[in-house]
Motif scaffolding. Structure first.
Motif, PDB file in Angstrom:
ATOM      1  N   GLU A   1     -87.098  53.609 -92.623  1.00 19.01           N
ATOM      2  CA  GLU A   1     -87.104  53.481 -93.326  1.00 19.01           C
ATOM      3  C   GLU A   1     -87.783  55.618 -93.750  1.00 19.01           C
ATOM      4  O   GLU A   1     -86.981  56.225 -95.005  1.00 19.01           O
ATOM      5  N   ALA A   2     -88.205  56.076 -93.099  1.00 20.31           N
ATOM      6  CA  ALA A   2     -88.667  57.566 -93.693  1.00 20.31           C
ATOM      7  C   ALA A   2     -87.982  57.988 -92.640  1.00 20.31           C
ATOM      8  O   ALA A   2     -87.558  59.122 -93.513  1.00 20.31           O
TER       9      ALA A   2
ATOM     10  N   TRP B   1     -81.692  45.974 -88.954  1.00 16.34           N
ATOM     11  CA  TRP B   1     -81.759  46.875 -90.393  1.00 16.34           C
ATOM     12  C   TRP B   1     -80.632  46.894 -90.701  1.00 16.34           C
ATOM     13  O   TRP B   1     -80.069  47.999 -90.542  1.00 16.34           O
ATOM     14  N   SER B   2     -80.729  46.764 -91.756  1.00 16.74           N
ATOM     15  CA  SER B   2     -79.752  46.845 -93.057  1.00 16.74           C
ATOM     16  C   SER B   2     -79.641  48.235 -93.569  1.00 16.74           C
ATOM     17  O   SER B   2     -77.973  47.535 -93.567  1.00 16.74           O
ATOM     18  N   LYS B   3     -79.981  49.054 -93.086  1.00 20.53           N
ATOM     19  CA  LYS B   3     -79.089  50.566 -92.946  1.00 20.53           C
ATOM     20  C   LYS B   3     -78.322  50.908 -92.229  1.00 20.53           C
ATOM     21  O   LYS B   3     -78.158  52.316 -91.800  1.00 20.53           O
ATOM     22  N   THR B   4     -77.987  50.382 -91.430  1.00 20.46           N
ATOM     23  CA  THR B   4     -77.365  50.987 -89.612  1.00 20.46           C
ATOM     24  C   THR B   4     -76.552  51.039 -90.109  1.00 20.46           C
ATOM     25  O   THR B   4     -75.635  50.013 -90.862  1.00 20.46           O
ATOM     26  N   LYS B   5     -75.475  51.752 -89.521  1.00 21.35           N
ATOM     27  CA  LYS B   5     -74.234  51.513 -89.504  1.00 21.35           C
ATOM     28  C   LYS B   5     -73.292  51.312 -88.118  1.00 21.35           C
ATOM     29  O   LYS B   5     -74.526  51.523 -87.126  1.00 21.35           O
ATOM     30  N   VAL B   6     -72.451  50.349 -88.412  1.00 21.20           N
ATOM     31  CA  VAL B   6     -71.533  50.084 -87.160  1.00 21.20           C
ATOM     32  C   VAL B   6     -70.325  51.289 -85.976  1.00 21.20           C
ATOM     33  O   VAL B   6     -69.660  51.365 -87.677  1.00 21.20           O
TER      34      VAL B   6
END
Length: 180
Positions: A127-128, A154-159
């Motif tokens: 997050e940081a 983790w929800s903000k990870t791009k695949v």
């Protein structure tokens, strides 16, 4: 002569202990990747230059109860540029996660299932990093190999399709590659 050596030794000792007495600084990634200012360093970065950095994150975290040394090292890299005056806007950092490191980006629920630890200690660091402008990308092939779905990380990870194609694409666009 003895007195001069003693005084010189004392001065060196005081200088060294003042360096050790510094508090860690976090100029870009708040709370993680603490670094220290070095007096009169060589090999300075240029604050007005754009730095494009791609980090291949593949190293396994040896202690799942603590955040990954390697994820924290991404924060250190960013903060080391920041302490020399590079603003976060001039840092283009992408972290491509694959191999064993994929487990470090599991969602809290899946981290618990895997390690029996209530919360993934890496998520606050991630997050940081996100707040500091870093982009986290995971290798889709590594997800499939571990039978993980997008909603298990983790929800903000791009695949991405793969770490390999992500690396070749970004290196060809001028990103410097680090491997952690």
């Amino acid at each position: 002569m003895k007195h001069k050596l003693l005084i010189l030794s004392l001065l060196i000792s005081l200088s060294y202990s003042s360096i050790l007495a510094q508090e860690a600084q976090h100029p870009i990634v708040k709370g993680y990747g603490g670094i220290y200012e070095i007096e009169d360093p060589v090999e300075l970065v240029q604050p007005d230059k754009e730095y494009k950095i791609l980090i291949e994150l593949v190293s396994e975290n040896k202690n799942p109860e603590e955040h990954s040394f390697w994820i924290n090292n991404v924060a250190r890299l960013m903060n080391l540029h920041g302490i020399q005056g590079v603003p976060k806007e001039n840092l283009k950092v992408k972290v491509v996660v694959h191999g064993p490191a994929v487990l470090d980006i599991l969602s809290n629920g899946n981290y618990f299932e895997k390690f029996r630890i209530a919360k993934n200690p890496n998520i606050p660091v991630l997050e940081a990093l996100d707040e500091a402008g870093a982009e986290v990308i995971v290798c889709g092939q590594s997800l499939l190999a571990r039978e993980l779905a997008r909603d298990e990380i983790w929800s903000k990870t791009k695949v991405a399709t793969s770490a390999l194609t992500t690396i070749s694409k970004n290196v060809s666009e001028g990103y410097v590659l680090f491997k952690f």
